[in-house]
Design a protein around this motif. Structure first.
Motif, short mmCIF file in Angstrom:
data_model
loop_
_atom_site.label_atom_id
_atom_site.label_comp_id
_atom_site.label_asym_id
_atom_site.label_seq_id
_atom_site.Cartn_x
_atom_site.Cartn_y
_atom_site.Cartn_z
N VAL A 141 0.86 -1.18 0.00
CA VAL A 141 0.00 0.00 0.00
C VAL A 141 0.89 1.23 0.00
O VAL A 141 1.69 1.43 0.93
CB VAL A 141 -0.94 0.04 1.22
CG1 VAL A 141 -1.78 1.32 1.20
CG2 VAL A 141 -1.82 -1.19 1.27
N ASN A 142 0.79 2.03 -1.03
CA ASN A 142 1.46 3.32 -1.05
C ASN A 142 0.58 4.34 -0.33
O ASN A 142 -0.61 4.45 -0.65
CB ASN A 142 1.70 3.78 -2.49
CG ASN A 142 2.68 2.89 -3.21
OD1 ASN A 142 3.69 2.47 -2.65
ND2 ASN A 142 2.39 2.59 -4.48
N LEU A 143 1.16 5.05 0.62
CA LEU A 143 0.35 5.97 1.41
C LEU A 143 0.06 7.24 0.63
O LEU A 143 0.93 8.11 0.47
CB LEU A 143 1.04 6.30 2.74
CG LEU A 143 0.69 5.36 3.90
CD1 LEU A 143 1.25 3.97 3.63
CD2 LEU A 143 1.20 5.90 5.22
N SER A 144 -1.15 7.32 0.14
CA SER A 144 -1.63 8.51 -0.57
C SER A 144 -2.92 8.95 0.10
O SER A 144 -3.51 8.23 0.91
CB SER A 144 -1.89 8.20 -2.04
OG SER A 144 -2.94 7.25 -2.17
N ASP A 145 -3.38 10.13 -0.24
CA ASP A 145 -4.66 10.59 0.29
C ASP A 145 -5.77 9.62 -0.11
O ASP A 145 -6.69 9.35 0.66
CB ASP A 145 -4.96 12.00 -0.22
CG ASP A 145 -6.24 12.58 0.37
OD1 ASP A 145 -6.30 12.74 1.60
OD2 ASP A 145 -7.17 12.85 -0.40
N LEU A 154 -3.76 2.63 8.70
CA LEU A 154 -2.45 3.16 8.36
C LEU A 154 -2.41 4.69 8.41
O LEU A 154 -1.37 5.29 8.12
CB LEU A 154 -2.05 2.71 6.94
CG LEU A 154 -2.05 1.21 6.65
CD1 LEU A 154 -1.64 0.96 5.21
CD2 LEU A 154 -1.13 0.47 7.62
N ASP A 155 -3.50 5.29 8.79
CA ASP A 155 -3.61 6.75 8.72
C ASP A 155 -2.84 7.41 9.87
O ASP A 155 -3.22 7.31 11.03
CB ASP A 155 -5.09 7.16 8.77
CG ASP A 155 -5.31 8.58 8.30
OD1 ASP A 155 -4.34 9.36 8.30
OD2 ASP A 155 -6.46 8.92 7.96
N GLU A 241 6.19 -3.71 17.47
CA GLU A 241 4.97 -4.50 17.33
C GLU A 241 3.93 -3.84 16.44
O GLU A 241 3.04 -4.52 15.93
CB GLU A 241 4.35 -4.74 18.72
CG GLU A 241 5.23 -5.58 19.65
CD GLU A 241 4.57 -5.82 20.98
OE1 GLU A 241 3.46 -5.28 21.20
OE2 GLU A 241 5.14 -6.54 21.82
N ASP A 242 4.04 -2.53 16.24
CA ASP A 242 2.96 -1.82 15.55
C ASP A 242 3.53 -0.76 14.62
O ASP A 242 4.38 0.05 15.02
CB ASP A 242 2.04 -1.17 16.59
CG ASP A 242 0.92 -0.36 15.96
OD1 ASP A 242 0.05 -0.97 15.30
OD2 ASP A 242 0.94 0.87 16.11
#
Length: 353
Positions: A141-145, A154-155, A241-242
């Motif tokens: 997953v590429n973090l995009s809007d 993932l936010d 862990e996160d």
């Protein structure tokens, strides 16, 4: 006549309330995600909100070492103006709750000045372009809007806002075409494409990371680059862990780095002179003096020392860096700066209705 030497910068300290800072973010409004809120949690949430506020306004956990920090945290209610519990929504879907605490900005500014707590203003905070990729069992997953709209797990943005860090990410998945965070994160210098992306986003820094989740273990490799030089200024390789906790730790490191120049210069003091010509009336003169005196804590003392016809001279005892004081002057209503002395500390301006 020499033209004003320092480039015009529109943003000024948040304390000059007639001018907006880099965003609509209010330093003195803290928003904290909560799960299944109950009124019995309120005291603990308010004290933790004050702790977050101190870290946020000063720019790092060094704020908690201040002799008065514990008093502010333990007696947080004294400075609470209002609070409310609101729903957290993504595309109209409720994904949780958040506590919104508005602290009394005027009282805190006054008390911070009394106790020597330096506030890192919004206008001094850089903007960071985040280029990141998360992977688990081959799913990337590429973090995009766009992706963060459905991957709320993932936010990172709630925590970035809590620290008052200005973060921006690519808008769409398509913006990652030709960009491989896993390869880029090992580079010593930004490539031209990321420099262009950062410039277009108005970013001062670029944070590149690659996160991997294997079983119950998350790993995070990241590098921070300065956009202007392209040089890498920070890097790390961490496990935990996160994923979000690891990324939040990265943001803590950025907060410390970004705020350091301001914190190191905040204890310096200086005296400057401001001469303003073409003052149209006594009322306009008094109004300008009143506004200048409101610019605390940056301006500790403002004295009207000379009035000659339509010209007035103020002596200003200031705290922090001279360049920051100049930015404040640019935000004074009806004042246009027209000249700076060769050796600094002497400004000249003109009243313009």
């Amino acid at each position: 006549m020499r033209t004003f030497l320092i480039p015009i910068i529109l943003s000024i300290f948040f304390a000059a309330q007639s001018v907006q800072a880099q965003s609509d973010l209010n330093l003195f409004v803290v928003e904290k995600p909560v799960e299944k809120y109950h009124s019995s949690q309120l005291n603990d949430l308010l004290t933790s909100s004050m702790r977050d506020l101190l870290i946020r306004v000063v720019g790092g956990e060094a704020a908690l070492n201040h002799p008065q920090a514990e008093t502010y945290i333990e007696q947080a209610r004294r400075w609470v103006k209002s609070y409310q519990v609101e729903n957290r929504e993504v595309d109209g879907v409720v994904v949780g709750q958040k506590l919104v605490v508005q602290f009394d900005q005027n009282r805190l500014l006054r008390d911070f000045q009394r106790d020597g707590i330096q506030v890192w203003p919004l206008s001094e905070r850089p903007r960071t372009l985040l280029i990141g990729q998360w992977e688990q069992q081959g799913l990337k997953v590429n973090l995009s809007d766009e992706s963060l709209q459905y991957r709320v797990d993932l936010d990172y943005r709630d925590y970035a806002n809590l620290l008052a860090l200005f973060m921006t990410e690519p808008e769409k998945e398509a913006d990652f075409n030709g960009i491989n965070p896993e390869r880029l994160v090992s580079r010593n210098k930004l490539n031209n494409e990321l420099v262009s992306m950062a410039s277009a986003a108005g970013a001062d820094y670029v944070l590149v990371f690659k996160a991997d989740v294997i079983g119950d273990v998350s790993s995070l490799v990241w590098s921070l680059y300065e956009r202007e030089s392209g040089e890498r200024v920070l890097q790390s390789d961490e496990t935990g862990e996160d994923f979000l906790s690891l990324l939040q730790g990265t943001f803590d490191s950025l907060l410390e780095l970004y705020s350091r120049p301001y914190r190191e210069g905040a204890d310096s003091y200086g005296l400057m002179s401001l001469t303003v010509e073409a003052i149209p009336s006594y009322e306009a003169l008094i109004e300008m003096e009143r506004f200048l005196k409101q610019l605390r804590p940056a301006l500790n003392e403002v004295s009207m020392v000379e009035v000659d016809g339509q010209q007035v001279r103020f002596d200003i005892f200031y705290q922090g860096r001279y360049s920051n004081v100049v930015k404040l002057m640019e935000g004074v209503p009806n004042l246009r700066l027209i000249e700076e002395s060769l050796f600094g500390s002497q400004l000249k301006g003109r009243f313009e209705p």
